[in-house]
Scaffold this motif. Structure first.
Motif, PDB file in Angstrom:
ATOM      1  N   GLN A  87       0.824  -1.209   0.000  1.00 10.56           N
ATOM      2  CA  GLN A  87       0.000   0.000   0.000  1.00 10.56           C
ATOM      3  C   GLN A  87       0.860   1.262   0.000  1.00 10.56           C
ATOM      4  OE1 GLN A  87      -3.532   0.510  -0.052  1.00 10.56           O
ATOM      5  NE2 GLN A  87      -3.334  -1.585  -0.810  1.00 10.56           N
ATOM      6  N   GLN A  88       1.962   1.216   0.699  1.00 17.31           N
ATOM      7  CA  GLN A  88       2.805   2.401   0.858  1.00 17.31           C
ATOM      8  C   GLN A  88       3.769   2.628  -0.305  1.00 17.31           C
ATOM      9  OE1 GLN A  88       4.661   1.367   4.562  1.00 17.31           O
ATOM     10  NE2 GLN A  88       3.104   2.396   5.808  1.00 17.31           N
TER      11      GLN A  88
ATOM     12  N   ASP B   5       2.998   2.133  -5.746  1.00 15.62           N
ATOM     13  CA  ASP B   5       2.836   3.146  -6.792  1.00 15.62           C
ATOM     14  C   ASP B   5       4.178   3.533  -7.424  1.00 15.62           C
ATOM     15  OD1 ASP B   5       3.524   4.237  -4.316  1.00 15.62           O
ATOM     16  OD2 ASP B   5       2.642   6.176  -4.777  1.00 15.62           O
TER      17      ASP B   5
ATOM     18  N   ASN C 117      -1.242   0.221  -8.683  1.00 15.32           N
ATOM     19  CA  ASN C 117      -2.329   0.975  -8.074  1.00 15.32           C
ATOM     20  C   ASN C 117      -2.664   0.373  -6.708  1.00 15.32           C
ATOM     21  OD1 ASN C 117      -4.679   2.280  -7.348  1.00 15.32           O
ATOM     22  ND2 ASN C 117      -5.700   2.010  -9.312  1.00 15.32           N
ATOM     23  N   PRO C 118      -2.358   1.069  -5.606  1.00 17.54           N
ATOM     24  CA  PRO C 118      -2.630   0.501  -4.276  1.00 17.54           C
ATOM     25  C   PRO C 118      -4.116   0.327  -3.990  1.00 17.54           C
ATOM     26  CG  PRO C 118      -1.955   2.803  -4.099  1.00 17.54           C
ATOM     27  CD  PRO C 118      -1.747   2.406  -5.524  1.00 17.54           C
ATOM     28  N   ASN C 119      -4.968   0.978  -4.783  1.00 20.10           N
ATOM     29  CA  ASN C 119      -6.406   0.833  -4.592  1.00 20.10           C
ATOM     30  C   ASN C 119      -6.995  -0.311  -5.417  1.00 20.10           C
ATOM     31  OD1 ASN C 119      -6.603   3.142  -2.866  1.00 20.10           O
ATOM     32  ND2 ASN C 119      -6.415   4.437  -4.683  1.00 20.10           N
ATOM     33  N   LYS C 120      -6.126  -1.055  -6.082  1.00 20.53           N
ATOM     34  CA  LYS C 120      -6.589  -2.145  -6.939  1.00 20.53           C
ATOM     35  C   LYS C 120      -5.720  -3.376  -6.712  1.00 20.53           C
ATOM     36  CE  LYS C 120      -9.014  -1.757 -11.301  1.00 20.53           C
ATOM     37  NZ  LYS C 120      -9.030  -1.121 -12.645  1.00 20.53           N
TER      38      LYS C 120
ATOM     39  N   THR D 107      -5.325  -7.281  -5.689  1.00 26.05           N
ATOM     40  CA  THR D 107      -5.942  -8.606  -5.571  1.00 26.05           C
ATOM     41  C   THR D 107      -4.977  -9.519  -4.844  1.00 26.05           C
ATOM     42  OG1 THR D 107      -7.130  -8.356  -7.670  1.00 26.05           O
ATOM     43  CG2 THR D 107      -6.861 -10.589  -6.839  1.00 26.05           C
TER      44      THR D 107
ATOM     45  N   GLN E  70      -8.746  -5.295   6.143  1.00 30.22           N
ATOM     46  CA  GLN E  70      -9.763  -4.798   5.213  1.00 30.22           C
ATOM     47  C   GLN E  70      -9.245  -3.730   4.241  1.00 30.22           C
ATOM     48  OE1 GLN E  70     -11.580  -1.790   4.871  1.00 30.22           O
ATOM     49  NE2 GLN E  70     -12.977  -2.684   3.345  1.00 30.22           N
ATOM     50  N   PRO E  71      -8.495  -2.726   4.685  1.00 27.43           N
ATOM     51  CA  PRO E  71      -8.052  -1.682   3.737  1.00 27.43           C
ATOM     52  C   PRO E  71      -6.846  -2.059   2.885  1.00 27.43           C
ATOM     53  CG  PRO E  71      -7.294  -1.141   5.937  1.00 27.43           C
ATOM     54  CD  PRO E  71      -8.127  -2.396   6.070  1.00 27.43           C
TER      55      PRO E  71
ATOM     56  N   ARG F 115      -8.407  -5.228  -2.369  1.00 26.32           N
ATOM     57  CA  ARG F 115      -9.731  -4.942  -2.926  1.00 26.32           C
ATOM     58  C   ARG F 115     -10.549  -6.195  -3.213  1.00 26.32           C
ATOM     59  NH1 ARG F 115     -10.646  -1.210  -8.345  1.00 26.32           N
ATOM     60  NH2 ARG F 115     -12.897  -1.476  -8.554  1.00 26.32           N
TER      61      ARG F 115
ATOM     62  N   LYS G 102     -16.327  -7.437  -1.179  1.00 26.13           N
ATOM     63  CA  LYS G 102     -15.197  -7.688  -2.065  1.00 26.13           C
ATOM     64  C   LYS G 102     -15.486  -8.856  -3.004  1.00 26.13           C
ATOM     65  CE  LYS G 102     -11.730  -5.837   1.102  1.00 26.13           C
ATOM     66  NZ  LYS G 102     -10.509  -6.074   1.888  1.00 26.13           N
TER      67      LYS G 102
END
Length: 614
Positions: free
Chosen positions: A265-266, A269, A274-277, A279, A300-301, A304, A402
């Motif tokens: 996540q950190q 990028d 993409n940290p919001n995508k 799997t 959870q965060p 995705r 999800k």
């Protein structure tokens, strides 16, 4: 066989079990003897199992294990990292992360960054502690070669399947990036990320196993692929008490996975991801890990959507009581007591592993002995993990928003049963084993399955029972529960026998069968590494599998039309309908002629659902 014969066999076994009386230790010894033959040669989770070797280690062999294990770390906990480059610059992509600069390498199909630390080494005072954030480094970190795998036993007849190097200093991940990514300028449209969690029964395996070469998936699906390591066995899952300051409290391997997902996540990028995508996907014990992250609120965060392949839903996680019992056995074998932290903490890596192997050969709870198939692993601690995965999914206690893709191979149980029973199994023996496992339900189960198998050798029947009870039917029930609560679910069965009948990934007992892990060489497009050659139809199947997994990573739907390769655009695979009652519960049959179909074993799964034992 007549009803009275079943009753006689079950009565005999019942008398045998009841004769051991109320003495718990006597129960454990007698049943352990009964089951020792079951697990003497066990191979599990798509990886070489350590437990089979553990059961064969006796006397001097156990003591010699401490001297045979190649550990790349000093007992003091000091780790020597030759990771930084101070000499002439080498060709290769460089990436600035939050912790420092990395230098990778560019090869056919992908840019690769090997051995990136996502936490500080869990050695010395950090052993049996949650992972701590990685310390930033100065200079350029050399990410051109894999680091040692996490501690595991690598001796015996299947040592070729084990990592060449193991160490407690093992919290690293690998990243594979498509060649068209330019690290000097940000992408206008960052790529989806796929994070692979390897299997291995929580005691074996490695992210850097050649079979898991992520460059093929990355290139074909146009995604950033990440594979991660996590602590295994006693290093990752020992429980010796409740106070984290004075005892091991377990589930460290799952926390390691969380730390890696947080690092993604950190930092992903910087690699065009993409940290919001994100799997997450995994097979066997890796699939169990995926299912747990869908249940753990703090995960959870971090992603995705999820894919779990060959999830052994019916193998229970340990209770705290049983985890402590295993810890007590471990401590005794390490010449400590479970409460003597001053004795346990400074044990050498080899001593920990030797005690782990010997403790793993014992049955912790003789009345829940399916646990022997996963002696070490996550346990229900009441905080991070609150219940069994199969229970959570059926009750809706997971992140239902999800999308989920899940499935099994058509003959999951073959590798387990034929790996254990090298000689034919009679009906009488089969009845004894079935009764020992299923107790009062055995008569119904034998009534259901015996008429379907005419051979005197009952191993094929036992293999089908394992496939249905452990893998297929609880997966189907969980998938249906998910759709009932509004989740987007896709289900598959991998149903293809390799054309040239060669063996791969340690699955030598799966000759001419579609066994546990059979889909992995197709998914990773690593058939050559796995020791077989794909025919043209099989190459088409491998490409279709990649199209489905890639489309799911891009759009949360395996049938979506997305920007992947020309193959996926021009040779569009058959549509894969969502798994729901409106589609007549269609799943995708992945074979050379892939097609959507109704479940072929629905009647048997209906039987298991009504039995209510998973």
């Amino acid at each position: 066989m007549k009803d009275c014969s079943f009753t006689i066999y079950i009565f005999i076994l019942g008398a045998l079990l009841s004769s051991v009386g109320a003495n718990d230790s006597d129960n454990e010894i007698d049943i352990e003897s009964l089951l020792r033959s079951i697990s003497a040669s066990l191979t599990v989770r798509g990886e070489p199992a350590v437990i089979d070797r553990a059961l064969q280690i006796e006397g001097g062999l156990l003591e010699s294990l401490e001297n045979e294990i190649p550990v790349y770390q000093s007992d003091s906990g000091d780790v020597s990292r030759t990771a930084f480059t101070d000499g002439p610059e080498l060709d290769g992509p460089k990436v600035q992360t939050k912790y420092g600069v990395l230098k990778g390498l560019t090869v056919d199909k992908a840019h690769i960054f090997y051995g990136i630390p996502f936490a500080d080494p869990p050695v010395g005072a950090l052993r049996w502690k949650p992972p701590t954030p990685v310390t930033p480094w100065k200079g350029v970190y050399d990410a051109t070669f894999p680091r040692p795998a996490c501690m595991q036993a690598c001796s015996g007849p299947i040592s070729d399947e084990c990592p060449a190097k193991v160490s407690e200093d093992c919290l690293y991940l690998n990243i594979f990036v498509p060649l068209d990514v330019n690290f000097t300028s940000p992408l206008l449209k960052p790529l989806p990320v796929m994070v692979w969690i390897h299997g291995g029964d929580f005691i074996a395996g490695s992210a850097s196993k050649p079979l898991y070469d992520g460059r093929f998936i990355s290139n074909f699906t146009h995604t950033v692929v990440v594979s991660l390591e996590y602590r295994l066995g006693a290093f990752g899952f020992l429980v010796s008490g409740k106070d984290p300051k004075t005892s091991a409290v377990g589930n460290y391997g799952i926390l390691d996975q969380q730390a890696a997902l947080l690092w993604v996540q950190q930092n992903i990028d910087f690699f065009g991801g993409n940290p919001n995508k994100v799997t997450i996907f995994g097979e066997s014990a890796g699939a169990q890990s995926v299912s747990l992250h869908l249940m753990i609120q703090s995960s959870q965060p971090l992603f995705r959507q999820a894919v779990f392949q060959s999830l052994p839903f019916s193998i229970p996680l340990k209770t705290r009581h049983d985890a402590l019992k295993l810890g007590k056995s471990f401590a005794k074998l390490a010449n400590c007591t479970i409460k003597d932290w001053a004795c346990l903490k400074p044990l050498s890596s080899q001593a920990v592993l030797a005690a782990q192997v010997k403790a793993g050969a014992k049955i912790v709870n003789p009345f829940r002995f399916l646990e022997i198939f996963e002696t070490w692993g996550p346990y229900i601690d009441g905080e991070l993990i609150k219940e069994q995965a199969v229970t959570a999914f059926q009750k809706g206690h997971w992140q239902k928003e999800k999308p989920v893709l899940l499935g099994t191979t058509s003959e999951e149980g073959v590798i387990f049963v034929y790996g254990v029973f090298t000689k034919p199994v009679s009906v009488v023996e089969c009845t004894v084993y079935t009764t020992a496992i299923f107790k009062q339900h055995a008569l119904k189960i034998l009534h259901k399955y015996l008429p379907l198998f005419k051979a005197k050798d009952c191993r094929a029947m036992l293999a089908q029972i394992v496939t249905d009870f452990v893998f297929l039917c609880p997966s189907r029930k969980s998938a249906r529960a998910g759709t009932a609560s509004g989740s987007s679910v896709w289900m598959y069965v991998f149903d293809h026998v390799v054309a040239d009948h060669r063996v791969w990934a340690g699955l030598s007992s799966c000759y001419e069968h579609v066994c546990h892990g059979a889909e992995l060489p197709f998914l990773f497009n690593s058939a050559a590494v796995a020791n077989f050659t794909l025919t043209l139809p099989e190459k088409l199947l491998a490409n279709r599998v990649l199209c489905y997994w890639g489309a799911f990573a891009h759009a949360g739907d395996p049938s979506a039309r997305v920007e992947q390769t020309n193959f996926c655009q021009q040779q569009r695979p058959p549509a894969w309908p969502r798994y729901s009652d409106t589609s007549s519960w269609l799943l995708m049959n992945l074979t050379v002629h892939s097609h959507a179909q109704a479940g072929s074993r629905d009647r048997l799964c209906d039987f298991w659902d009504k039995l209510g034992i998973y």
